[in-house]
Design a protein around this motif. Structure first.
Motif, mmCIF file in Angstrom:
data_model
loop_
_atom_site.group_PDB
_atom_site.id
_atom_site.type_symbol
_atom_site.label_atom_id
_atom_site.label_comp_id
_atom_site.label_asym_id
_atom_site.label_seq_id
_atom_site.Cartn_x
_atom_site.Cartn_y
_atom_site.Cartn_z
ATOM 1 N N GLY A 2 45.559 32.698 -4.460
ATOM 2 C CA GLY A 2 46.393 32.839 -5.431
ATOM 3 C C GLY A 2 45.913 32.088 -6.753
ATOM 4 N N THR A 4 45.985 29.456 -9.996
ATOM 5 C CA THR A 4 46.540 28.223 -10.300
ATOM 6 C C THR A 4 46.502 27.865 -11.852
ATOM 7 N N LYS A 30 57.491 24.980 -9.624
ATOM 8 C CA LYS A 30 57.637 25.122 -8.465
ATOM 9 C C LYS A 30 58.172 26.665 -7.953
ATOM 10 N N TRP A 34 52.515 31.392 -9.419
ATOM 11 C CA TRP A 34 51.035 30.416 -9.273
ATOM 12 C C TRP A 34 51.234 29.178 -8.567
ATOM 13 N N SER A 35 50.159 28.534 -7.904
ATOM 14 C CA SER A 35 50.271 27.311 -7.606
ATOM 15 C C SER A 35 49.856 26.531 -8.896
ATOM 16 N N TYR A 36 49.852 25.170 -8.731
ATOM 17 C CA TYR A 36 49.912 24.423 -10.169
ATOM 18 C C TYR A 36 49.500 22.935 -9.741
ATOM 19 N N GLU A 37 48.858 22.343 -10.949
ATOM 20 C CA GLU A 37 48.266 20.976 -10.772
ATOM 21 C C GLU A 37 49.146 20.467 -12.366
ATOM 22 N N ASP A 60 53.943 13.110 -5.322
ATOM 23 C CA ASP A 60 53.867 14.486 -5.260
ATOM 24 C C ASP A 60 52.374 14.802 -5.836
ATOM 25 N N HIS A 62 50.502 17.329 -6.588
ATOM 26 C CA HIS A 62 50.328 18.278 -7.588
ATOM 27 C C HIS A 62 50.262 17.428 -8.681
#
Ligand code: UDP
Ligand code: MG
Length: 311
Positions: A2, A4, A30, A34-37, A60, A62
């Motif tokens: 996926g 980011t 959340k 997309w996943s995230y930082e 966390d 992230h």
């Protein structure tokens, strides 16, 4: 795999706003596909900002933190965030929730649609006050008049760039005297804008003083335009013309009255000429100062410590 999203947030004495910013932003991130930082830059804060960031990073994974050795300014912080980001899309935003995180899903849609540069344009900014708003609009008019780069009026430090656009910013725009927003507008690629309403600061007070803003504006004009440098040519032509007019006038009044009033004329001319001369020397001086800063090639920022970054 996926995709980011990297969210870059610069923080200078934001201990009061950070918890709330994190809760709201992480809550929204959340839910995105997309996943995230979430990259926080502690720009040499003197308050408990680092303590709050430590807590968040512990809680966390992230949350990633870059802590500067001292205050390097908002622009340097955003550049550091870009440098350390690894996302397919990168969003820069303020820590005070004036840049509403609700727009992150719209930004993601634009990335999905293939846009590389997404400018967030303020429709209104009530908290800034009439003076800041007026000065900001005057600044954008002036810079658009003087520079080849077309600036989006009311563009803010809320913007998003794709991975490939970020790569260009990281590698090729390492100027010491800089205006990141201007580079973002000038790199090309597929651009789009999203309008947003700037909220009011959730806590604490504005970290941008009028002095900081004036310095930023003057430097930006000089970084994006060489026209002030050519002021001497126009001033020289203007002064020459004035000299000719004065000569004609002097001859004319001498012919009519006999003795012209030379003293007053001389003083006026001297004051005018010196004013123009010093102005131009000052302008050239400022360009030399910019050249000097580039020549010294000092670091844009110095990192003291980082948290939750892999390597
Ligand atoms: N900021 C920073 N370093 C500075 C000044 C400001 O990182 O030297 C950050 C600040 O923490 C905030 C953002 O830049 O996240 C915008 O600053 P602020 O909200 O004070 O500016 P305003 O919205 O009033 O123009
Ligand atoms: Mg703000």
């Amino acid at each position: 795999m996926g995709k980011t999203l990297s969210v870059v947030v610069s923080c200078y004495n934001e201990e009061m706003a950070l918890e709330q910013f994190y809760e709201e932003t992480a809550g929204i991130l959340k839910k995105l596909p997309w996943s995230y930082e979430l990259i926080f830059i502690n720009d040499g804060s003197q308050d408990g900002t680092m303590r709050v960031l430590d807590l968040l990073a512990g809680r966390d994974e992230h949350v990633k933190v870059i802590s500067f050795s001292r205050n390097f300014g908002h622009e340097a912080a955003m550049i550091a965030g870009l440098d350390y980001s690894s996302g397919d899309g990168i969003v820069c935003m303020d820590a005070d929730l004036q840049h509403p995180p609700e727009y992150l899903s719209q930004i993601l849609e634009k990335f999905e649609a293939g846009y590389d540069v997404i400018n967030m344009v303020r429709t209104k900014n009530e908290s800034a006050g009439w003076f800041k708003n007026l000065a900001s609009s005057a600044f954008y008019h002036l810079i658009n008049l003087l520079s080849d780069v077309k600036f989006e009026p009311n563009a803010s430090d809320f913007f998003a760039v794709s991975g490939r656009a970020a790569k260009v910013l990281k590698e090729s725009y390492r100027e010491k005297v800089r205006f990141l927003r201007g580079y973002v507008q000038s790199i090309g690629f597929n651009r789009t804008t999203i309008e947003y309403e700037a909220g009011t600061r959730v806590a604490g007070e504005s970290k941008y003083s009028i002095k900081k803003l004036i310095t930023l504006s003057l430097n930006t004009i000089m970084c994006f335009s060489n026209l002030p440098l050519k002021l001497g040519i126009y001033a020289g032509a203007g002064a020459g013309l004035l000299g000719v007019l004065m000569m004609i006038y002097t001859i004319w009044s001498w012919a009519r009255v006999g003795t012209p009033n030379g003293y007053a004329t001389t003083i006026v001319l001297i004051c005018f000429m010196f004013a123009v001369l010093f102005l131009i020397v000052g302008v050239i001086g400022n360009y030399i100062a910019i050249l000097f800063a580039e020549l010294k090639d000092r670091p844009i920022y110095i990192v003291g410590e980082t948290k939750n970054f892999k390597e």
